[in-house]
Design a protein around this motif. Sequence first.
Motif, mmCIF file in Angstrom:
data_model
loop_
_atom_site.group_PDB
_atom_site.id
_atom_site.type_symbol
_atom_site.label_atom_id
_atom_site.label_comp_id
_atom_site.label_asym_id
_atom_site.label_seq_id
_atom_site.Cartn_x
_atom_site.Cartn_y
_atom_site.Cartn_z
ATOM 1 N N ASN A 164 -2.577 23.184 53.302
ATOM 2 C CA ASN A 164 -1.809 24.012 54.444
ATOM 3 C C ASN A 164 -0.456 24.477 53.894
ATOM 4 O O ASN A 164 0.504 24.913 54.614
ATOM 5 N N LEU A 165 -0.311 24.286 52.799
ATOM 6 C CA LEU A 165 0.829 24.638 52.133
ATOM 7 C C LEU A 165 0.926 26.369 52.410
ATOM 8 O O LEU A 165 2.127 26.903 52.189
ATOM 9 N N ARG A 166 -0.126 27.160 52.305
ATOM 10 C CA ARG A 166 0.022 28.493 52.591
ATOM 11 C C ARG A 166 0.663 28.742 54.084
ATOM 12 O O ARG A 166 1.375 29.508 54.417
ATOM 13 N N LEU A 167 0.422 27.958 54.850
ATOM 14 C CA LEU A 167 1.129 27.946 56.338
ATOM 15 C C LEU A 167 2.496 27.616 56.126
ATOM 16 O O LEU A 167 3.172 28.567 56.807
ATOM 17 N N VAL A 168 2.898 26.771 55.514
ATOM 18 C CA VAL A 168 4.176 26.417 55.265
ATOM 19 C C VAL A 168 5.139 27.812 54.719
ATOM 20 O O VAL A 168 5.909 28.369 54.963
ATOM 21 N N LEU A 169 4.337 28.437 53.760
ATOM 22 C CA LEU A 169 4.703 29.558 52.967
ATOM 23 C C LEU A 169 5.056 30.618 53.931
ATOM 24 O O LEU A 169 5.982 31.243 53.860
ATOM 25 N N GLN A 198 10.559 23.082 50.898
ATOM 26 C CA GLN A 198 10.243 21.536 50.724
ATOM 27 C C GLN A 198 10.426 20.924 52.280
ATOM 28 O O GLN A 198 9.779 20.017 52.735
ATOM 29 N N VAL A 199 11.554 21.372 53.093
ATOM 30 C CA VAL A 199 11.680 21.019 54.305
ATOM 31 C C VAL A 199 10.572 21.305 55.043
ATOM 32 O O VAL A 199 9.977 20.476 56.137
ATOM 33 N N GLY A 200 10.008 22.640 55.187
ATOM 34 C CA GLY A 200 8.524 23.030 55.893
ATOM 35 C C GLY A 200 7.614 22.168 55.579
ATOM 36 O O GLY A 200 6.853 21.977 56.473
ATOM 37 N N CYS A 201 7.623 21.482 54.262
ATOM 38 C CA CYS A 201 6.748 20.680 54.060
ATOM 39 C C CYS A 201 6.484 19.396 54.816
ATOM 40 O O CYS A 201 5.528 18.544 55.335
ATOM 41 N N ILE A 202 7.956 18.846 55.087
ATOM 42 C CA ILE A 202 8.147 17.767 55.718
ATOM 43 C C ILE A 202 7.677 17.870 57.135
ATOM 44 O O ILE A 202 6.986 16.885 57.862
ATOM 45 N N GLY A 203 8.034 19.158 57.723
ATOM 46 C CA GLY A 203 7.195 19.585 59.223
ATOM 47 C C GLY A 203 5.818 19.585 59.021
ATOM 48 O O GLY A 203 5.176 19.191 60.173
ATOM 49 N N LEU A 204 5.239 20.123 58.058
ATOM 50 C CA LEU A 204 3.753 19.919 58.151
ATOM 51 C C LEU A 204 3.193 18.610 57.938
ATOM 52 O O LEU A 204 2.235 18.194 58.733
ATOM 53 N N PRO A 242 4.986 25.649 65.027
ATOM 54 C CA PRO A 242 6.302 25.043 65.704
ATOM 55 C C PRO A 242 6.886 24.085 65.080
ATOM 56 O O PRO A 242 8.095 23.842 65.072
ATOM 57 N N MET A 243 6.068 23.121 64.622
ATOM 58 C CA MET A 243 6.580 21.799 63.725
ATOM 59 C C MET A 243 7.541 22.093 62.680
ATOM 60 O O MET A 243 8.164 21.724 62.491
ATOM 61 N N ILE A 244 6.579 23.237 61.915
ATOM 62 C CA ILE A 244 7.321 23.470 60.506
ATOM 63 C C ILE A 244 8.624 24.188 60.777
ATOM 64 O O ILE A 244 9.664 23.896 60.235
ATOM 65 N N ILE A 245 8.373 25.242 61.862
ATOM 66 C CA ILE A 245 9.865 26.082 62.080
ATOM 67 C C ILE A 245 10.788 25.201 62.588
ATOM 68 O O ILE A 245 11.959 25.180 62.308
ATOM 69 N N GLY A 246 10.532 23.917 63.506
ATOM 70 C CA GLY A 246 11.504 23.227 64.135
ATOM 71 C C GLY A 246 12.275 22.310 62.815
ATOM 72 O O GLY A 246 13.512 22.278 62.917
ATOM 73 N N GLU A 247 11.476 21.778 62.023
ATOM 74 C CA GLU A 247 11.889 21.239 60.983
ATOM 75 C C GLU A 247 13.024 22.061 60.124
ATOM 76 O O GLU A 247 13.996 21.742 59.624
ATOM 77 N N ILE A 248 12.698 23.374 59.790
ATOM 78 C CA ILE A 248 13.533 24.005 59.286
ATOM 79 C C ILE A 248 14.901 24.446 59.841
ATOM 80 O O ILE A 248 15.729 24.552 59.349
ATOM 81 N N ARG A 249 14.670 24.684 61.185
ATOM 82 C CA ARG A 249 15.552 25.106 61.887
ATOM 83 C C ARG A 249 16.706 23.829 62.189
ATOM 84 O O ARG A 249 17.900 24.186 62.116
ATOM 85 N N ARG A 250 16.083 22.737 62.183
ATOM 86 C CA ARG A 250 16.819 21.432 62.110
ATOM 87 C C ARG A 250 17.950 21.481 60.942
ATOM 88 O O ARG A 250 18.764 20.938 60.945
ATOM 89 N N PHE A 251 17.066 21.604 59.707
ATOM 90 C CA PHE A 251 17.886 21.698 58.448
ATOM 91 C C PHE A 251 18.731 22.645 58.374
ATOM 92 O O PHE A 251 20.036 22.327 57.976
#
Length: 256
Positions: free
Chosen positions: A46-51, A69-75, A96-105
């Motif tokens: 699912n790394l393509r999803l993060v990308l 890297q932050v997006g991977c944490i969300g993944l 939404p989880m990946i986006i949320g993690e990036i926005r928090r960062f």
Amino acid sequence: MYLNKVEICGVNTSQLPVLSEDEKKKLLERVQKGDMEARQKMINGNLRLVLSVVRKFINRGENLDDLFQVGCIGLIKAIDHFDPTLNVRFSTYGVPMIIGEIRRFLRDNNSIRVSRSMRDTAYKAMQVKEQLTNENQREPTIDQIAEAMGRSKEDVVFALEAIVEPVSLYEPVYSDGGDTIYVMDQIGDSTDDKTWLEEIALKESIEKLGEREKKILSLRYMAGKTQMEVAQEIGISQAQVSRLEKSALERIKKQI
């Protein structure tokens, strides 16, 4: 990282695996049973999803390797908390989880400082929002979020607004291959037309003044000189300067 860059954080994006929905479902079932090998395969698949999510933040001025890297944490959080019994695709929950993690960062690294307690309230509200959305399959209202948190609606609203990332006036909003529309192009001012017309009227009124009157107003209001200093520069008395200035201003007021 650039859009055409192949390697991100040591990962060759051109060789990233792609999982089918059936493969994801089977891996997630194994993850729920504590299978770490399945967990790693699910992450890699699912790394393509993060990308794809990281690309949405390309104009934020951040290092995209860091965002990846932050997006991977969300993944990983999405994989660990996903409920396979839910009748939704993993990407529907994961994005939404990946986006949320990036926005928090991005918020934590914002130059505008927000108190720790305010950020904690905001993050808690976001978690409650995600939880209620998953439970009810619809986005909750602020009242529902506040009730679930045991906080007032005002506290929740203030906290969420405090961590909203400022948007540049020059951030592009839309482009169809021609002229780009920026945020500033969509900001209006109800007094724009009035101010514009007043400026035109003021310029026309000044143009009708005599040269000496123009000189006096320029020295007084542009150069910031006193009437005595203006009198010495022009070679007339201070009383004459006062009379001419007052007369010029009265004429301008009448014409406007």
